[in-house]
Design a protein around this motif. Structure first.
Motif, PDB file in Angstrom:
ATOM      1  N   ASP A 513      43.558 -11.795 -62.967  1.00  0.00           N
ATOM      2  CA  ASP A 513      42.379 -12.656 -63.088  1.00  0.00           C
ATOM      3  C   ASP A 513      41.417 -12.514 -61.922  1.00  0.00           C
ATOM      4  OD1 ASP A 513      43.243 -13.788 -65.522  1.00  0.00           O
ATOM      5  OD2 ASP A 513      44.599 -15.124 -64.427  1.00  0.00           O
ATOM      6  N   GLY A 514      41.701 -11.583 -61.000  1.00  0.00           N
ATOM      7  CA  GLY A 514      40.793 -11.345 -59.897  1.00  0.00           C
ATOM      8  C   GLY A 514      40.492 -12.598 -59.104  1.00  0.00           C
ATOM      9  N   LEU A 515      39.220 -12.848 -58.880  1.00  0.00           N
ATOM     10  CA  LEU A 515      38.787 -14.024 -58.119  1.00  0.00           C
ATOM     11  C   LEU A 515      39.107 -15.334 -58.835  1.00  0.00           C
ATOM     12  CD1 LEU A 515      35.325 -12.763 -56.812  1.00  0.00           C
ATOM     13  CD2 LEU A 515      37.305 -13.352 -55.397  1.00  0.00           C
ATOM     14  N   ASP A 516      39.365 -15.245 -60.119  1.00  0.00           N
ATOM     15  CA  ASP A 516      39.672 -16.457 -60.888  1.00  0.00           C
ATOM     16  C   ASP A 516      41.166 -16.754 -60.939  1.00  0.00           C
ATOM     17  OD1 ASP A 516      36.982 -17.055 -61.576  1.00  0.00           O
ATOM     18  OD2 ASP A 516      37.044 -15.416 -63.035  1.00  0.00           O
ATOM     19  N   THR A 517      41.946 -16.111 -60.082  1.00  0.00           N
ATOM     20  CA  THR A 517      43.385 -16.373 -59.990  1.00  0.00           C
ATOM     21  C   THR A 517      43.634 -17.728 -59.339  1.00  0.00           C
ATOM     22  OG1 THR A 517      43.859 -14.008 -59.772  1.00  0.00           O
ATOM     23  CG2 THR A 517      45.568 -15.544 -59.026  1.00  0.00           C
ATOM     24  N   ILE A 518      44.484 -18.530 -59.951  1.00  0.00           N
ATOM     25  CA  ILE A 518      44.849 -19.830 -59.383  1.00  0.00           C
ATOM     26  C   ILE A 518      45.832 -19.607 -58.241  1.00  0.00           C
ATOM     27  CG2 ILE A 518      45.888 -22.078 -59.844  1.00  0.00           C
ATOM     28  CD1 ILE A 518      43.279 -21.729 -61.279  1.00  0.00           C
ATOM     29  N   VAL A 519      45.539 -20.177 -57.070  1.00  0.00           N
ATOM     30  CA  VAL A 519      46.392 -19.935 -55.897  1.00  0.00           C
ATOM     31  C   VAL A 519      47.579 -20.881 -55.834  1.00  0.00           C
ATOM     32  CG1 VAL A 519      44.440 -19.056 -54.580  1.00  0.00           C
ATOM     33  CG2 VAL A 519      45.028 -21.482 -54.422  1.00  0.00           C
ATOM     34  N   GLY A 520      47.600 -21.934 -56.666  1.00  0.00           N
ATOM     35  CA  GLY A 520      48.724 -22.863 -56.674  1.00  0.00           C
ATOM     36  C   GLY A 520      48.579 -23.960 -55.637  1.00  0.00           C
ATOM     37  N   ASP A 521      49.532 -24.880 -55.642  1.00  0.00           N
ATOM     38  CA  ASP A 521      49.517 -26.024 -54.729  1.00  0.00           C
ATOM     39  C   ASP A 521      49.532 -25.543 -53.285  1.00  0.00           C
ATOM     40  OD1 ASP A 521      49.672 -28.622 -53.770  1.00  0.00           O
ATOM     41  OD2 ASP A 521      51.863 -28.664 -53.884  1.00  0.00           O
ATOM     42  N   ARG A 522      48.470 -25.890 -52.541  1.00  0.00           N
ATOM     43  CA  ARG A 522      48.311 -25.487 -51.133  1.00  0.00           C
ATOM     44  C   ARG A 522      48.390 -23.975 -50.939  1.00  0.00           C
ATOM     45  NH1 ARG A 522      52.568 -29.546 -48.447  1.00  0.00           N
ATOM     46  NH2 ARG A 522      53.504 -29.318 -50.503  1.00  0.00           N
ATOM     47  N   GLY A 523      48.079 -23.220 -51.987  1.00  0.00           N
ATOM     48  CA  GLY A 523      48.054 -21.767 -51.888  1.00  0.00           C
ATOM     49  C   GLY A 523      49.412 -21.124 -51.872  1.00  0.00           C
ATOM     50  N   TYR A 524      50.440 -21.793 -52.431  1.00  0.00           N
ATOM     51  CA  TYR A 524      51.805 -21.288 -52.332  1.00  0.00           C
ATOM     52  C   TYR A 524      52.036 -20.008 -53.133  1.00  0.00           C
ATOM     53  CZ  TYR A 524      54.463 -24.568 -49.512  1.00  0.00           C
ATOM     54  OH  TYR A 524      54.997 -25.263 -48.463  1.00  0.00           O
ATOM     55  N   ARG A 525      51.122 -19.678 -54.032  1.00  0.00           N
ATOM     56  CA  ARG A 525      51.309 -18.431 -54.789  1.00  0.00           C
ATOM     57  C   ARG A 525      50.942 -17.210 -53.953  1.00  0.00           C
ATOM     58  NH1 ARG A 525      48.770 -18.656 -60.637  1.00  0.00           N
ATOM     59  NH2 ARG A 525      49.998 -16.727 -60.765  1.00  0.00           N
ATOM     60  N   LEU A 526      50.356 -17.434 -52.802  1.00  0.00           N
ATOM     61  CA  LEU A 526      50.006 -16.339 -51.894  1.00  0.00           C
ATOM     62  C   LEU A 526      50.963 -16.352 -50.701  1.00  0.00           C
ATOM     63  CD1 LEU A 526      46.119 -16.782 -51.798  1.00  0.00           C
ATOM     64  CD2 LEU A 526      47.447 -15.297 -53.305  1.00  0.00           C
ATOM     65  N   SER A 527      51.133 -15.197 -50.082  1.00  0.00           N
ATOM     66  CA  SER A 527      51.961 -15.133 -48.875  1.00  0.00           C
ATOM     67  C   SER A 527      51.174 -15.731 -47.709  1.00  0.00           C
ATOM     68  CB  SER A 527      52.325 -13.683 -48.570  1.00  0.00           C
ATOM     69  OG  SER A 527      51.167 -12.973 -48.139  1.00  0.00           O
ATOM     70  N   GLY A 528      51.874 -15.919 -46.572  1.00  0.00           N
ATOM     71  CA  GLY A 528      51.210 -16.487 -45.405  1.00  0.00           C
ATOM     72  C   GLY A 528      50.041 -15.640 -44.937  1.00  0.00           C
ATOM     73  N   GLY A 529      50.247 -14.318 -44.893  1.00  0.00           N
ATOM     74  CA  GLY A 529      49.173 -13.435 -44.461  1.00  0.00           C
ATOM     75  C   GLY A 529      48.012 -13.419 -45.437  1.00  0.00           C
ATOM     76  N   GLU A 530      48.323 -13.472 -46.732  1.00  0.00           N
ATOM     77  CA  GLU A 530      47.263 -13.485 -47.746  1.00  0.00           C
ATOM     78  C   GLU A 530      46.447 -14.769 -47.658  1.00  0.00           C
ATOM     79  OE1 GLU A 530      49.852 -10.777 -50.912  1.00  0.00           O
ATOM     80  OE2 GLU A 530      49.741 -12.962 -51.112  1.00  0.00           O
ATOM     81  N   LYS A 531      47.126 -15.897 -47.447  1.00  0.00           N
ATOM     82  CA  LYS A 531      46.414 -17.166 -47.290  1.00  0.00           C
ATOM     83  C   LYS A 531      45.476 -17.114 -46.089  1.00  0.00           C
ATOM     84  CE  LYS A 531      48.604 -21.039 -47.383  1.00  0.00           C
ATOM     85  NZ  LYS A 531      49.662 -22.052 -47.159  1.00  0.00           N
ATOM     86  N   GLN A 532      45.962 -16.565 -44.981  1.00  0.00           N
ATOM     87  CA  GLN A 532      45.141 -16.493 -43.780  1.00  0.00           C
ATOM     88  C   GLN A 532      43.913 -15.610 -43.999  1.00  0.00           C
ATOM     89  OE1 GLN A 532      46.083 -19.126 -42.185  1.00  0.00           O
ATOM     90  NE2 GLN A 532      46.081 -18.172 -40.178  1.00  0.00           N
ATOM     91  N   ARG A 533      44.102 -14.520 -44.736  1.00  0.00           N
ATOM     92  CA  ARG A 533      42.953 -13.630 -44.979  1.00  0.00           C
ATOM     93  C   ARG A 533      41.950 -14.271 -45.941  1.00  0.00           C
ATOM     94  NH1 ARG A 533      45.876  -8.239 -46.547  1.00  0.00           N
ATOM     95  NH2 ARG A 533      47.751  -9.536 -46.515  1.00  0.00           N
ATOM     96  N   VAL A 534      42.441 -15.057 -46.915  1.00  0.00           N
ATOM     97  CA  VAL A 534      41.518 -15.804 -47.775  1.00  0.00           C
ATOM     98  C   VAL A 534      40.753 -16.823 -46.934  1.00  0.00           C
ATOM     99  CG1 VAL A 534      41.361 -17.487 -49.663  1.00  0.00           C
ATOM    100  CG2 VAL A 534      42.848 -15.487 -49.895  1.00  0.00           C
ATOM    101  N   ALA A 535      41.451 -17.465 -45.996  1.00  0.00           N
ATOM    102  CA  ALA A 535      40.790 -18.431 -45.114  1.00  0.00           C
ATOM    103  C   ALA A 535      39.746 -17.748 -44.238  1.00  0.00           C
ATOM    104  CB  ALA A 535      41.829 -19.140 -44.247  1.00  0.00           C
ATOM    105  N   LEU A 536      40.062 -16.533 -43.771  1.00  0.00           N
ATOM    106  CA  LEU A 536      39.084 -15.787 -42.977  1.00  0.00           C
ATOM    107  C   LEU A 536      37.889 -15.367 -43.822  1.00  0.00           C
ATOM    108  CD1 LEU A 536      41.421 -13.583 -40.752  1.00  0.00           C
ATOM    109  CD2 LEU A 536      39.871 -15.371 -39.977  1.00  0.00           C
ATOM    110  N   ALA A 537      38.152 -14.980 -45.075  1.00  0.00           N
ATOM    111  CA  ALA A 537      37.054 -14.647 -45.980  1.00  0.00           C
ATOM    112  C   ALA A 537      36.148 -15.856 -46.187  1.00  0.00           C
ATOM    113  CB  ALA A 537      37.603 -14.152 -47.318  1.00  0.00           C
ATOM    114  N   ARG A 538      36.768 -17.019 -46.304  1.00  0.00           N
ATOM    115  CA  ARG A 538      36.000 -18.261 -46.443  1.00  0.00           C
ATOM    116  C   ARG A 538      35.154 -18.502 -45.191  1.00  0.00           C
ATOM    117  NH1 ARG A 538      39.685 -23.141 -48.136  1.00  0.00           N
ATOM    118  NH2 ARG A 538      40.606 -22.702 -46.093  1.00  0.00           N
TER     119      ARG A 538
END
Length: 672
Positions: A513-538
Motif C-alpha cells: 500500500d506504499g504511503l497508505d500503509t497503516i503503521v499500527g498502534d504507536r507504529g508497532y508494525r515498523l521496526s525501531g529504525g524504520e520508525k525513527q526514519r519515518v520520524a526524520l522524514a516527518r
C-alpha cells in the motif's frame, strides 16, 4: 404488570444518595446556565412542550370516564364516537409533542456536549508537558465522556424531569380530589407502603450496581492492558497466555455472579412492587366500588380514579431523588469546570512577536541559554488531584524543589551542531525541552535568534524548532497521514523527497500500500529504525531551522543506526542543531560539545579541545574506547572508528571504569 410511571419510580429509588455529600464550588450554577444561554429559544420550546405533555397525563383517564358514564352506560353512540375520535386526536397530538421534545432535547443536549467537549479538549491540548506526565489518561477521557454527558443532563434531563414531574403531580392531584377526595386520600395513604420497601431494596441494588461497575472496570482494564501490542507481546514472551486467560476468567466470573445476584434482587423488587400495586388496586376498587353502589359517583369515575392514582407513584419516586439528580448533574459540571479552570503554565503573551525561520542572509537562528535555572513543577502547579488519584498517594519528590538546572549558560552557534553528553539525569533532555518551550525556566532566559522565546508566538516557535525523540511516536494511521502531520499542505513529491532523504523510501516503495500503509498502534508494525526514519522524514517535511535530537539513535541496531545516521547528515545540514549524544557519530564532528553534569555545564569545546583539556570528557572517552577496543574484532574497530560511535554507559554501551578501574563518579549508583 408494573406501569411505565411505576418503572420511573423504581429507577429513582436506585440512585446513589452519596453524591449529595459532595460540595459544589460557588458560581457553578451560574456558569452552568451560561452554557445554556445560546440555546435559550430551543430550550423554551422544549420546556413548553414538556409542560403540555405533563398536562395530557390526566386527559385519557377523564376521557375514559366520559366514555363509560355518558357513552357506554348511557348507550349514547354519539358520545362513544366523539370520545374515540378525541382519544385518537390526543394520541396524535401526544406523538407530535414527543417528536418535538425529542428533537429539541437532542439538539440542545448534543449541542451542549459538543460545546463542552471541544472546549475541554482544546484547553487540555494547551496544558504543559508536566500535566500529561502526571494525569491519568483514563481520568482525562472520563471528563470528556462521562462528565460531559452528565453535565448536559443538568440542563436537559434534570430540568425537564423536575418540570414534568412537578406539573404532572400537581395536575393529577387536583384532578383526583376533584373526582373524589375520599378515594384519593385513601390511595395516597398507601404511598408509604410503596416508598419504604422500594428504598430498602433500592439501596441494596445500588450497592450491587456499584460493585458491578467496579468489577466491569477492572475487567476492562485487564482487556486494555492485554490487548495492546506491548501487553500482548509481554504475555507471549513470558509464556503467560494461559495465566492471563485464567486471570480474566476469574474476574469475568465475579461479574457473572454479581450479575445473577443483582437480577434476583431486581426480580424480588419487581414482584414486591407488583404485589403492592395489586393491593393498591384492590383497595381503590373495593372502596370505590362500594361508593359506586351507594351512588356517590359513577363507575367511569372509579376507573378514572384508579388510573390516575397509579400514575401518582412515578412522579413521586422521581421527585424523591430530585436532590440526587441535581447534585449528580452539578458534580459533573463542577468536574468539567475543574479542568477548564486549570491555567496552562505555558502562555503566549499578548502582542507576541513572530519568530523568523531564518535571518535576511538565510542563516538559521542561534540558541542561547542565559543563566537558566529550572525545576519541574509540582502537582499543585500543573495538575489536579482528581486526575492522578494514584500518583498523589505518594509524597511529592523532595528533590523537585532543588531544581534540575542551575544557572546554565551557553550559546549554540547559528547553523552549527552542538552536542550534549553526560550521565542520565544530568539535565540534557530538560535543556532540549526548554528550547521547544515544553517548559519555561524559573530563572534566566532562553533565546533563539536573539529573541526571548517567551516573547514570541507559540506557532512561530514550533515552526522554527523541530524535535525527534528516541521513542518516535506514530499515530495509528497511514505513513502518509503521519508524515503530513508535520505539514498538511505538502505535495506528493515533497513527501517522497522527504522519505528519500530520510533513507526510508526504499522500504515504503515496496510495501503493497506504499504511503497508505497503516503503521499500527504507536507504529508497532515498523521496526525501531524504520520508525525513527519515518520520524526524520516527518522532520524534514516540516523543514525547521533548528533541529533538536534527543537520543534519536538510542536502542537501535548497527544497521538501523547507520541508516538513521545517513538520514541525519541530511537533516542537520545548514540547520542549528542541538543533539543529545550517546551513540551518535556526530559527537566527534560536532562544532561544540557540552558536558552536562548535575544540571550544569561542566565542560565545553570541540572533541579535540576537550581531549586536550584532559577533563571529564577525556576520561569518559578514552576509558570507554580502550575498554571497547580490547574486546572488539579489528573489523568492528574499523567500522566504529569510521562511524565514530562513543557508547556512553547510560546509552547502553559497555561498562565504563575510571583510570584505576574504579566506577566514575558521574555514573549513578548500582541498581539505579
Amino acid at each position: 404488570m408494573v406501569h411505565g410511571p411505576m418503572m420511573g419510580a423504581v429507577r429513582g429509588f436506585r440512585m446513589d444518595p452519596s453524591v449529595t455529600k459532595q460540595k459544589i464550588k460557588p458560581g457553578t450554577v451560574k456558569r452552568m446556565f451560561g452554557y445554556a444561554r445560546p440555546y435559550r429559544w430551543p430550550l423554551t420550546i422544549f420546556l413548553f412542550a414538556t409542560a403540555l405533555d405533563a398536562a395530557i397525563t390526566v386527559v385519557n383517564p377523564l376521557l375514559l370516564r366520559e366514555l363509560i358514564d355518558n357513552g357506554i352506560i348511557a348507550r349514547d353512540e354519539a358520545v362513544v364516537i366523539t370520545v374515540a375520535l378525541t382519544v385518537a386526536g390526543v394520541a396524535l397530538f401526544d406523538a407530535l409533542l414527543s417528536v418535538v421534545t425529542r428533537y429539541f432535547s437532542a439538539r440542545i443536549g448534543e449541542g451542549l456536549i459538543y460545546d463542552l467537549r471541544t472546549q475541554v479538549f482544546d484547553h487540555v491540548q494547551r496544558q504543559p508537558l508536566a500535566f500529561f506526565t502526571r494525569a491519568q489518561t483514563g481520568s482525562l477521557v472520563s471528563r470528556l465522556d462521562g462528565d460531559v454527558v452528565g453535565a448536559q443532563q443538568a440542563i436537559v434531563g434534570v430540568l425537564s424531569s423536575v418540570l414534568s414531574n412537578v406539573l404532572t403531580l400537581i395536575v393529577i392531584l387536583i384532578t383526583l380530589f376533584y373526582l373524589s377526595w375520599l378515594v384519593s386520600l385513601i390511595g395516597l395513604l398507601l404511598i408509604p407502603c410503596f416508598i419504604l420497601p422500594a428504598r430498602l431494596l433500592g439501596r441494596r441494588m445500588q450497592r450491587l450496581a456499584r460493585e458491578s461497575m467496579q468489577l466491569n472496570a477492572e475487567m476492562g482494564t485487564t482487556m486494555n492492558e492485554r490487548f495492546n501490542v506491548a501487553g500482548a507481546m509481554l504475555a507471549k514472551l513470558y509464556g503467560r497466555p494461559r495465566e492471563e486467560s485464567e486471570l480474566f476468567a476469574a474476574k469475568a466470573m465475579k461479574v457473572r455472579e454479581i450479575g445473577v445476584t443483582r437480577d434476583m434482587y431486581g426480580m424480588v423488587f419487581m414482584i414486591a412492587i407488583t404485589l403492592l400495586t395489586a393491593l393498591f388496586t384492590a383497595v381503590v376498587y373495593g372502596v370505590g366500588g362500594v361508593l359506586v353502589i351507594r351512588g356517590s359517583f359513577e363507575f367511569g369515575t372509579l376507573v378514572a380514579l384508579a388510573q390516575l392514582l397509579a400514575r401518582v407513584y412515578g412522579p413521586i419516586g422521581q421527585l424523591s431523588n430530585v436532590q440526587v439528580q441535581v447534585m449528580t448533574a452539578l458534580v459533573s459540571f463542577d468536574r468539567v469546570f475543574e479542568v477548564i479552570d486549570l491555567e496552562p503554565l505555558i502562555k503566549e503573551k499578548p502582542g507576541a512577536a513572530v519568530l523568523a525561520r531564518r535571518d535576511a542572509a538565510g542563516t538559521a537562528p542561534s540558541i542561547e541559554f542565559d543563566r537558566v535555572s529550572f525545576r519541574y513543577p509540582t502537582a499543585a502547579e500543573v495538575s489536579l488531584a482528581s486526575l492522578e488519584s494514584i500518583a498523589l498517594k505518594q509524597p511529592e519528590r523532595t528533590d523537585a524543589a532543588a531544581g534540575v538546572l542551575h544557572e546554565v549558560s551557553f550559546a549554540a552557534p547559528a547553523g552549527k551542531l552542538t552536542a550534549l553528553v553526560g550521565p542520565s539525569g544530568a539535565g540534557k533532555t530538560t535543556i532540549t525541552q526548554l528550547v521547544s518551550r515544553m517548559y519555561d525556566p524559573n530563572d534566566g532566559a532562553v533565546r533563539i535568534g536573539g529573541h526571548d522565546i517567551t516573547d514570541v508566538t507559540l506557532d512561530s516557535l514550533h515552526d522554527v524548532v523541530g524535535v525527534v525523540t528516541q521513542d518516535a511516536h506514530l499515530f495509528h494511521d497511514t505513513i502518509r497521514a503521519n508524515l503530513l502531520y508535520a505539514r498538511p499542505s505538502a505535495t506528493e513529491r515533497e513527501v517522497i523527497e522527504a522519505c528519500r532523504a530520510a533513507q526510508i523510501w526504499d522500504l515504503v516503495e515496496v510495501l503493497p500500500d506504499g504511503l497508505d500503509t497503516i503503521v499500527g498502534d504507536r507504529g508497532y508494525r515498523l521496526s525501531g529504525g524504520e520508525k525513527q526514519r519515518v520520524a526524520l522524514a516527518r522532520l524534514l517535511l516540516k523543514a525547521p531551522s533548528i533541529v533538536v535530537l534527543d537520543e534519536a539513535t538510542a536502542h537501535l541496531d548497527s544497521e538501523s543506526e547507520l541508516a538513521v545516521q545517513q538520514a541525519l547528515s541530511v537533516a542537520l545540514q545548514g540547520r542549528t542543531s542541538l543533539v543529545i549524544a550517546h551513540r551518535l557519530s556526530t559527537v566527534r564532528e560536532a562544532d561544540q560539545i557540552l558536558v552536562i553534569e548535575s544540571g550544569q555545564v561542566a565542560e565545553s569545546g570541540t572533541h579535540l579541545e576537550l581531549l586536550d583539556a584532559g577533563g571529564l570528557y577525556a576520561d569518559l572517552y578514552l576509558t570507554q574506547f580502550k575498554s571497547q577496543e580490547s574486546r572488539e574484532h579489528p573489523s568492528e574497530r574499523v567500522r566504529d572508528s569510521a562511524l565514530g560511535v562513543p557508547e556512553f554507559a547510560d546509552g547502553g554501551g559497555p561498562m565504563v571504569r575510571g583510570p584505576r578501574g574504579e566506577r566514575p563518579s558521574w555514573l549513578p549508583p548500582r541498581g539505579n
